[in-house]
Every structure is written in C-alpha cells, then in structure tokens.
Design a protein around this motif. Structure first.
Motif, PDB file in Angstrom:
ATOM      1  N   SER A 130      13.179   4.820 -18.384  1.00 48.94           N
ATOM      2  CA  SER A 130      12.319   4.582 -19.535  1.00 48.94           C
ATOM      3  C   SER A 130      10.868   4.878 -19.172  1.00 48.94           C
ATOM      4  CB  SER A 130      12.454   3.135 -19.998  1.00 48.94           C
ATOM      5  OG  SER A 130      11.922   2.265 -19.014  1.00 48.94           O
ATOM      6  N   ARG A 131      10.049   5.106 -20.189  1.00 46.27           N
ATOM      7  CA  ARG A 131       8.623   5.346 -19.929  1.00 46.27           C
ATOM      8  C   ARG A 131       7.952   4.124 -19.317  1.00 46.27           C
ATOM      9  NH1 ARG A 131       5.654   8.052 -24.790  1.00 46.27           N
ATOM     10  NH2 ARG A 131       3.934   7.472 -23.442  1.00 46.27           N
ATOM     11  N   PRO A 132       8.267   2.903 -19.795  1.00 47.47           N
ATOM     12  CA  PRO A 132       7.644   1.741 -19.137  1.00 47.47           C
ATOM     13  C   PRO A 132       8.006   1.639 -17.647  1.00 47.47           C
ATOM     14  CG  PRO A 132       8.504   1.099 -21.280  1.00 47.47           C
ATOM     15  CD  PRO A 132       8.989   2.500 -21.018  1.00 47.47           C
ATOM     16  N   LEU A 133       9.246   2.006 -17.295  1.00 50.53           N
ATOM     17  CA  LEU A 133       9.632   1.976 -15.882  1.00 50.53           C
ATOM     18  C   LEU A 133       8.853   3.032 -15.101  1.00 50.53           C
ATOM     19  CD1 LEU A 133      11.400   0.777 -13.648  1.00 50.53           C
ATOM     20  CD2 LEU A 133      13.101   2.505 -14.201  1.00 50.53           C
ATOM     21  N   LEU A 134       8.689   4.209 -15.686  1.00 51.02           N
ATOM     22  CA  LEU A 134       7.905   5.252 -15.025  1.00 51.02           C
ATOM     23  C   LEU A 134       6.465   4.781 -14.826  1.00 51.02           C
ATOM     24  CD1 LEU A 134       7.398   8.074 -13.901  1.00 51.02           C
ATOM     25  CD2 LEU A 134       6.995   8.833 -16.251  1.00 51.02           C
ATOM     26  N   ASN A 135       5.898   4.136 -15.824  1.00 52.02           N
ATOM     27  CA  ASN A 135       4.530   3.620 -15.690  1.00 52.02           C
ATOM     28  C   ASN A 135       4.438   2.621 -14.539  1.00 52.02           C
ATOM     29  OD1 ASN A 135       3.533   5.159 -17.797  1.00 52.02           O
ATOM     30  ND2 ASN A 135       3.925   3.579 -19.322  1.00 52.02           N
ATOM     31  N   ARG A 136       5.427   1.744 -14.418  1.00 53.21           N
ATOM     32  CA  ARG A 136       5.452   0.783 -13.308  1.00 53.21           C
ATOM     33  C   ARG A 136       5.553   1.510 -11.978  1.00 53.21           C
ATOM     34  NH1 ARG A 136      10.332  -2.576 -14.327  1.00 53.21           N
ATOM     35  NH2 ARG A 136       9.913  -3.227 -12.200  1.00 53.21           N
ATOM     36  N   ALA A 137       6.396   2.551 -11.920  1.00 55.69           N
ATOM     37  CA  ALA A 137       6.569   3.325 -10.682  1.00 55.69           C
ATOM     38  C   ALA A 137       5.253   3.980 -10.279  1.00 55.69           C
ATOM     39  CB  ALA A 137       7.657   4.380 -10.867  1.00 55.69           C
ATOM     40  N   GLU A 138       4.546   4.543 -11.261  1.00 58.62           N
ATOM     41  CA  GLU A 138       3.280   5.222 -10.962  1.00 58.62           C
ATOM     42  C   GLU A 138       2.196   4.244 -10.513  1.00 58.62           C
ATOM     43  OE1 GLU A 138       2.313   7.634 -14.379  1.00 58.62           O
ATOM     44  OE2 GLU A 138       3.611   9.255 -13.684  1.00 58.62           O
ATOM     45  N   GLY A 195       2.969   1.774  -8.512  1.00 60.88           N
ATOM     46  CA  GLY A 195       3.416   1.276  -7.215  1.00 60.88           C
ATOM     47  C   GLY A 195       4.045  -0.092  -7.294  1.00 60.88           C
ATOM     48  N   ASP A 196       4.621  -0.430  -8.438  1.00 59.02           N
ATOM     49  CA  ASP A 196       5.284  -1.726  -8.614  1.00 59.02           C
ATOM     50  C   ASP A 196       6.446  -1.849  -7.635  1.00 59.02           C
ATOM     51  OD1 ASP A 196       6.944  -3.851  -9.479  1.00 59.02           O
ATOM     52  OD2 ASP A 196       6.368  -3.561 -11.566  1.00 59.02           O
ATOM     53  N   MET A 197       6.421  -2.908  -6.829  1.00 58.11           N
ATOM     54  CA  MET A 197       7.453  -3.110  -5.798  1.00 58.11           C
ATOM     55  C   MET A 197       8.817  -3.467  -6.392  1.00 58.11           C
ATOM     56  SD  MET A 197       6.041  -2.695  -2.727  1.00 58.11           S
ATOM     57  CE  MET A 197       6.944  -3.678  -1.564  1.00 58.11           C
ATOM     58  N   GLY A 198       8.865  -3.760  -7.688  1.00 56.27           N
ATOM     59  CA  GLY A 198      10.131  -4.098  -8.337  1.00 56.27           C
ATOM     60  C   GLY A 198      10.926  -2.891  -8.784  1.00 56.27           C
ATOM     61  N   VAL A 199      10.335  -1.702  -8.701  1.00 59.23           N
ATOM     62  CA  VAL A 199      11.042  -0.484  -9.083  1.00 59.23           C
ATOM     63  C   VAL A 199      11.985  -0.105  -7.939  1.00 59.23           C
ATOM     64  CG1 VAL A 199      10.784   1.963  -9.680  1.00 59.23           C
ATOM     65  CG2 VAL A 199       9.128   0.283 -10.532  1.00 59.23           C
ATOM     66  N   ALA A 200      13.212   0.218  -8.297  1.00 58.30           N
ATOM     67  CA  ALA A 200      14.231   0.541  -7.291  1.00 58.30           C
ATOM     68  C   ALA A 200      13.793   1.731  -6.433  1.00 58.30           C
ATOM     69  CB  ALA A 200      15.562   0.851  -7.955  1.00 58.30           C
ATOM     70  N   LEU A 201      14.077   1.633  -5.160  1.00 59.92           N
ATOM     71  CA  LEU A 201      13.721   2.694  -4.222  1.00 59.92           C
ATOM     72  C   LEU A 201      14.359   4.021  -4.627  1.00 59.92           C
ATOM     73  CD1 LEU A 201      12.275   3.363  -1.591  1.00 59.92           C
ATOM     74  CD2 LEU A 201      14.333   2.705  -0.374  1.00 59.92           C
ATOM     75  N   GLY A 202      15.593   3.969  -5.102  1.00 54.24           N
ATOM     76  CA  GLY A 202      16.272   5.192  -5.544  1.00 54.24           C
ATOM     77  C   GLY A 202      15.547   5.865  -6.693  1.00 54.24           C
ATOM     78  N   THR A 203      14.989   5.060  -7.584  1.00 51.81           N
ATOM     79  CA  THR A 203      14.221   5.608  -8.706  1.00 51.81           C
ATOM     80  C   THR A 203      12.962   6.292  -8.200  1.00 51.81           C
ATOM     81  OG1 THR A 203      15.066   3.914 -10.214  1.00 51.81           O
ATOM     82  CG2 THR A 203      13.030   5.029 -10.857  1.00 51.81           C
ATOM     83  N   MET A 204      12.271   5.649  -7.270  1.00 51.09           N
ATOM     84  CA  MET A 204      11.062   6.245  -6.703  1.00 51.09           C
ATOM     85  C   MET A 204      11.397   7.562  -6.006  1.00 51.09           C
ATOM     86  SD  MET A 204       8.564   4.220  -7.534  1.00 51.09           S
ATOM     87  CE  MET A 204       7.165   4.347  -6.423  1.00 51.09           C
ATOM     88  N   PHE A 205      12.481   7.579  -5.242  1.00 51.18           N
ATOM     89  CA  PHE A 205      12.879   8.798  -4.536  1.00 51.18           C
ATOM     90  C   PHE A 205      13.264   9.901  -5.521  1.00 51.18           C
ATOM     91  CE2 PHE A 205      14.160   7.145  -0.045  1.00 51.18           C
ATOM     92  CZ  PHE A 205      12.857   6.717   0.148  1.00 51.18           C
ATOM     93  N   GLU A 207       0.823  -1.209   0.000  1.00 49.76           N
ATOM     94  CA  GLU A 207       0.000   0.000   0.000  1.00 49.76           C
ATOM     95  C   GLU A 207       0.859   1.261   0.000  1.00 49.76           C
ATOM     96  OE1 GLU A 207      -2.753  -0.335   3.237  1.00 49.76           O
ATOM     97  OE2 GLU A 207      -4.044  -1.712   2.121  1.00 49.76           O
ATOM     98  N   ALA A 208       1.973   1.239   0.725  1.00 48.27           N
ATOM     99  CA  ALA A 208       2.869   2.398   0.750  1.00 48.27           C
ATOM    100  C   ALA A 208       3.462   2.640  -0.639  1.00 48.27           C
ATOM    101  CB  ALA A 208       3.976   2.186   1.783  1.00 48.27           C
ATOM    102  N   ALA A 209       3.850   1.572  -1.330  1.00 45.49           N
ATOM    103  CA  ALA A 209       4.397   1.707  -2.681  1.00 45.49           C
ATOM    104  C   ALA A 209       3.335   2.232  -3.642  1.00 45.49           C
ATOM    105  CB  ALA A 209       4.935   0.364  -3.166  1.00 45.49           C
ATOM    106  N   GLU A 210       2.113   1.730  -3.509  1.00 47.85           N
ATOM    107  CA  GLU A 210       1.035   2.214  -4.372  1.00 47.85           C
ATOM    108  C   GLU A 210       0.741   3.687  -4.096  1.00 47.85           C
ATOM    109  OE1 GLU A 210      -3.667   1.500  -5.484  1.00 47.85           O
ATOM    110  OE2 GLU A 210      -2.660   0.013  -4.219  1.00 47.85           O
ATOM    111  N   LEU A 211       0.723   4.065  -2.827  1.00 48.35           N
ATOM    112  CA  LEU A 211       0.477   5.461  -2.462  1.00 48.35           C
ATOM    113  C   LEU A 211       1.545   6.374  -3.064  1.00 48.35           C
ATOM    114  CD1 LEU A 211      -0.953   7.719  -0.908  1.00 48.35           C
ATOM    115  CD2 LEU A 211       0.399   7.067   1.103  1.00 48.35           C
ATOM    116  N   LEU A 212       2.810   6.000  -2.935  1.00 48.87           N
ATOM    117  CA  LEU A 212       3.883   6.821  -3.496  1.00 48.87           C
ATOM    118  C   LEU A 212       3.745   6.902  -5.008  1.00 48.87           C
ATOM    119  CD1 LEU A 212       6.382   8.534  -3.220  1.00 48.87           C
ATOM    120  CD2 LEU A 212       7.747   6.426  -3.095  1.00 48.87           C
ATOM    121  N   GLY A 213       3.421   5.800  -5.660  1.00 40.89           N
ATOM    122  CA  GLY A 213       3.229   5.807  -7.103  1.00 40.89           C
ATOM    123  C   GLY A 213       2.105   6.739  -7.518  1.00 40.89           C
TER     124      GLY A 213
END
Length: 112
Positions: free
Chosen positions: A44-52, A54-64, A14-20
């Motif tokens: 990449s755009r696909p990685l950004l889409n995953r981040a938005e 809340g995909d837990m596989g996206v690196a924390l540094g990328t999210m930050f 839920e925290a990852a989804e909220l941040l996304g």
C-alpha cells in the motif's frame, strides 16, 4: 495481551532510515510516483511512505523488495557476486552447529 516494545539500537534505527532515504531518492530519480512503486511492489502507499521514512516496523522483505525494484545494491552490486557470497555463507553455515546451548549453572555432585 499487549505487545512487548523492544527498543532498537541507534545503529539499527539509522540504518533503517538510511535505507528508507535511499529508496525515496532512487524512486524520485526514476520519476516514479509513490503509487507506481507501491503497486509494483504489491504494497500500500501508506506502507511505502513508512518504508521511505525508515520505519522499523516495515518488514525486512518489503524493504529488500523495494530496493531491488529500484536497483539499489544492498550487499553486492553484481548479482553473480551476491550469489557466490550467499553460497559461501551457506557452506560456512553447514559447518557450524545447528543451535546454541545454554550451559547449565548447576553444580554437579559427582562425589560418590
């Protein structure tokens, strides 16, 4: 060799989804396209889409980094307070032991 799949706690998911969702909302409020944000963050755009999403596989540094670009405060809204808090945590960490030890379950035979 197949990777082990670790289940994530509901809180972490839920925290990852909220941040996304916060990242997506902030991007749209700033009228940025996914391509513009992805380019600025160096992803990449696909990685950004995953981040938005809340995909837990996206690196924390990328999210930050995405949150930082969009001005989303994660811990402290004031950068100076963030630096002060980090310094306090570093000082506290210096007082802790460097690692945790597993205690031995063996019975010591000290009868001589």
């Amino acid at each position: 060799m197949p990777q082990k799949i670790h289940s994530k706690s509901p809180y972490a998911r839920e925290a990852a989804e909220l941040l996304g969702r916060m990242i997506r909302t902030a991007r749209l409020e700033r009228n940025m396209t996914a391509g513009e944000l992805a380019e600025r963050a160096g992803v990449s755009r696909p990685l950004l889409n995953r981040a938005e999403k809340g995909d837990m596989g996206v690196a924390l540094g990328t999210m930050f980094e995405l949150a930082s670009i969009l001005g989303i405060p994660l811990f402290e809204p004031d950068p100076e307070k963030l630096t002060m808090r980090l310094d306090a945590e570093r000082r506290a960490g210096a007082l802790l032991r460097k690692r945790a030890y597993v205690t031995s379950q063996k019975h010591v035979d000290d009868d001589f």
